[in-house]
Design a protein around this motif. Structure first.
Motif, PDB file in Angstrom:
ATOM      1  N   GLN A 201       0.741 -13.430   1.936  1.00  0.00           N
ATOM      2  CA  GLN A 201       0.763 -12.064   1.414  1.00  0.00           C
ATOM      3  C   GLN A 201      -0.624 -11.451   1.300  1.00  0.00           C
ATOM      4  N   VAL A 202      -1.606 -11.993   1.999  1.00  0.00           N
ATOM      5  CA  VAL A 202      -2.947 -11.413   1.935  1.00  0.00           C
ATOM      6  C   VAL A 202      -2.885  -9.998   2.499  1.00  0.00           C
ATOM      7  N   ASN A 203      -3.439  -9.053   1.746  1.00  0.00           N
ATOM      8  CA  ASN A 203      -3.253  -7.642   2.053  1.00  0.00           C
ATOM      9  C   ASN A 203      -4.562  -6.873   1.929  1.00  0.00           C
ATOM     10  N   MET A 264      -6.971  -5.989 -10.492  1.00  0.00           N
ATOM     11  CA  MET A 264      -6.290  -7.176  -9.976  1.00  0.00           C
ATOM     12  C   MET A 264      -4.826  -6.902  -9.685  1.00  0.00           C
ATOM     13  N   ALA A 265      -4.246  -5.957 -10.433  1.00  0.00           N
ATOM     14  CA  ALA A 265      -2.830  -5.639 -10.254  1.00  0.00           C
ATOM     15  C   ALA A 265      -2.548  -5.026  -8.882  1.00  0.00           C
ATOM     16  N   ILE A 266      -3.553  -4.441  -8.248  1.00  0.00           N
ATOM     17  CA  ILE A 266      -3.351  -3.897  -6.900  1.00  0.00           C
ATOM     18  C   ILE A 266      -2.881  -5.004  -5.964  1.00  0.00           C
ATOM     19  N   ASN A 267      -3.508  -6.162  -6.056  1.00  0.00           N
ATOM     20  CA  ASN A 267      -3.172  -7.276  -5.174  1.00  0.00           C
ATOM     21  C   ASN A 267      -1.751  -7.762  -5.414  1.00  0.00           C
ATOM     22  N   GLU A 268      -1.388  -7.955  -6.661  1.00  0.00           N
ATOM     23  CA  GLU A 268      -0.079  -8.525  -6.980  1.00  0.00           C
ATOM     24  C   GLU A 268       1.046  -7.498  -6.939  1.00  0.00           C
ATOM     25  N   ILE A 269       0.826  -6.350  -7.568  1.00  0.00           N
ATOM     26  CA  ILE A 269       1.911  -5.383  -7.753  1.00  0.00           C
ATOM     27  C   ILE A 269       2.144  -4.554  -6.493  1.00  0.00           C
ATOM     28  N   MET A 270       1.072  -3.988  -5.964  1.00  0.00           N
ATOM     29  CA  MET A 270       1.226  -3.117  -4.800  1.00  0.00           C
ATOM     30  C   MET A 270       1.147  -3.885  -3.483  1.00  0.00           C
ATOM     31  N   GLY A 271       0.460  -5.030  -3.503  1.00  0.00           N
ATOM     32  CA  GLY A 271       0.256  -5.757  -2.265  1.00  0.00           C
ATOM     33  C   GLY A 271       1.267  -6.847  -1.978  1.00  0.00           C
ATOM     34  N   ALA A 272       1.858  -7.450  -3.030  1.00  0.00           N
ATOM     35  CA  ALA A 272       2.731  -8.612  -2.814  1.00  0.00           C
ATOM     36  C   ALA A 272       4.126  -8.426  -3.391  1.00  0.00           C
ATOM     37  N   GLN A 273       4.231  -8.145  -4.687  1.00  0.00           N
ATOM     38  CA  GLN A 273       5.542  -8.096  -5.348  1.00  0.00           C
ATOM     39  C   GLN A 273       6.282  -6.783  -5.108  1.00  0.00           C
ATOM     40  N   HIS A 274       5.533  -5.698  -4.950  1.00  0.00           N
ATOM     41  CA  HIS A 274       6.104  -4.362  -4.711  1.00  0.00           C
ATOM     42  C   HIS A 274       7.002  -3.904  -5.855  1.00  0.00           C
ATOM     43  N   ARG A 275       6.694  -4.384  -7.038  1.00  0.00           N
ATOM     44  CA  ARG A 275       7.363  -3.943  -8.262  1.00  0.00           C
ATOM     45  C   ARG A 275       6.573  -4.520  -9.430  1.00  0.00           C
ATOM     46  N   LEU A 276       6.723  -3.917 -10.594  1.00  0.00           N
ATOM     47  CA  LEU A 276       6.098  -4.445 -11.800  1.00  0.00           C
ATOM     48  C   LEU A 276       7.073  -5.403 -12.456  1.00  0.00           C
ATOM     49  N   LEU A 277       6.625  -6.633 -12.689  1.00  0.00           N
ATOM     50  CA  LEU A 277       7.502  -7.650 -13.258  1.00  0.00           C
ATOM     51  C   LEU A 277       6.769  -8.441 -14.332  1.00  0.00           C
ATOM     52  N   ILE A 278       7.521  -9.212 -15.076  1.00  0.00           N
ATOM     53  CA  ILE A 278       6.975  -9.943 -16.211  1.00  0.00           C
ATOM     54  C   ILE A 278       6.047 -11.053 -15.731  1.00  0.00           C
ATOM     55  N   GLU A 279       4.926 -11.242 -16.471  1.00  0.00           N
ATOM     56  CA  GLU A 279       3.998 -12.355 -16.243  1.00  0.00           C
ATOM     57  C   GLU A 279       3.474 -12.425 -14.807  1.00  0.00           C
TER      58      GLU A 279
END
Length: 368
Positions: A201-203, A264-279
């Motif tokens: 998921q490197v973005n 940091m949330a850019i990488n996880e939320i917008m780059g990998a998970q594509h949603r806001l989730l717990i933890e």
């Protein structure tokens, strides 16, 4: 060379290398105790993280988050502040990223959404760091205590929002709806020819992280504000005598630090998970402390140490699969040893090296 001083190549190169070697030596002894070969473990660890394209992709994906949180801790370090709230600041920063994506993803392409997501993550992270900074600057509250407390407050706030306010309608999961294409960052494989990184998921946030490294270098070493930050961190009394406002430096530095953590949330939320989730932060904020310590609070060192911890995360997953006796808990032990030697025992080798270099320079001083 005065007593206690060391050449820069020793301070920024040799000492971190010795700390890392000591951590892996102790880890090797632990591996021996459970009946496995340390050499085989190292081979699998390196191969799993750097031996093929997909492994490199996951290593870089993890390293991206560590760069953001490591820079956040490093900026605070230069002002003599210990920001342990990167976890909470990144968590709340995810709220700013998610708001931007949820509002724009159905109407504009990702490259229009991205600047608003960056601003949202940075502003929400900075706002969450502002309160502990203001409490220390005006009320004398210790920044370590308040930032730790705000990690838990941020987690409770996000839990409430994801369950009762912004959760997906009709879903029992504590998460928002999945973003449309306008709220999803492209993977590097989508921008580069071929399919080198596989399913990793490197973005594009990796590029943003590297740009943040350049920003921090310019800020700390090429601006007046950076000079004031370093002066205050080195000697608060002298900084006050020179007319530097402690309250201003504490608040501004912590807000910059919180903004970097929020990104940091850019990488996880917008780059990998594509949603806001717990933890979704998953401990990246705390590991950022070790990344900053091992990287000596310098952007170049932070990139290198972030890659190292990315290798430990990805290579550790492969290691647990290839050698069942090496469980995920064992990988956490190895990571903990690296953090121990890079952080708590950072100056274990310094006294001996100072004596060695002072002894070696004594004949030349006498001859001079």
């Amino acid at each position: 060379m005065s007593s206690g001083q060391l050449p820069r190549w020793v301070d920024f190169g040799l000492i971190p290398a010795l700390n890392l070697m000591a951590a892996f030596l102790v880890s090797g002894l632990v591996v021996l105790l459970i009946g496995e070969s340390p050499i085989e473990v190292v081979k699998i660890l390196i191969w799993g993280s750097l031996g093929f394209g997909e492994g490199i992709g996951f290593t870089l994906f993890n390293a991206t988050s560590f760069i953001f949180t490591g820079l956040a801790v490093a900026v605070a370090f230069h002002a003599g502040l210990f920001n342990i709230g990167g976890e909470g600041q990144a968590y709340v920063g995810g709220l700013g990223v998610a708001f931007a994506c949820l509002m724009l993803d159905s109407y504009v392409p990702w490259w229009v959404t991205l600047p608003f997501a960056v601003m949202g993550g940075a502003l929400f992270g900075a706002a969450w760091a502002f309160i502990p900074a203001w409490l220390q600057a005006t009320r004398g509250s210790h920044i370590v205590i308040t930032t730790i407390m705000f990690n838990f407050i941020g987690a409770a706030l996000m839990g409430y929002l994801l369950v009762d306010v912004i959760s997906k309608p009709g879903s029992m999961q504590p998460e928002t709806r999945t973003f449309e294409a306008g709220g999803q960052l492209p993977l590097l494989d989508d921008l580069l020819p071929g399919d080198f990184f596989g399913t990793s998921q490197v973005n594009l946030s990796l590029v943003i992280a590297l740009l943040c490294c350049v920003f921090v270098w310019i800020l700390i070493w090429r601006t007046r504000l950076g000079y004031e930050i370093r002066t205050f961190g080195a000697n608060p009394t002298a900084a006050i005598y020179a007319g530097i406002s402690p309250a201003r430096i504490i608040i501004v530095t912590m807000m910059i630090s919180g903004g970097l953590a929020g990104l940091m949330a850019i990488n996880e939320i917008m780059g990998a998970q594509h949603r806001l989730l717990i933890e979704f932060v998953a401990g990246y904020g705390f590991v950022g402390i070790a990344v900053a310590l091992m990287g000596r609070a310098h952007p170049v060192g932070i990139v290198l140490s972030a890659v190292l911890f990315g290798m430990l995360y990805q290579g550790g997953a492969e290691l647990a699969f290839e050698i069942p006796a090496i469980t995920r808990d064992m990988i956490v032990v190895i990571q903990g040893l690296v953090i121990l030697f890079a952080g708590a025992l950072e100056y274990m080798f310094r006294p001996a090296l100072v004596q060695l270099f002072n002894f070696s320079s004594a004949p030349s001083k006498a001859a001079g």
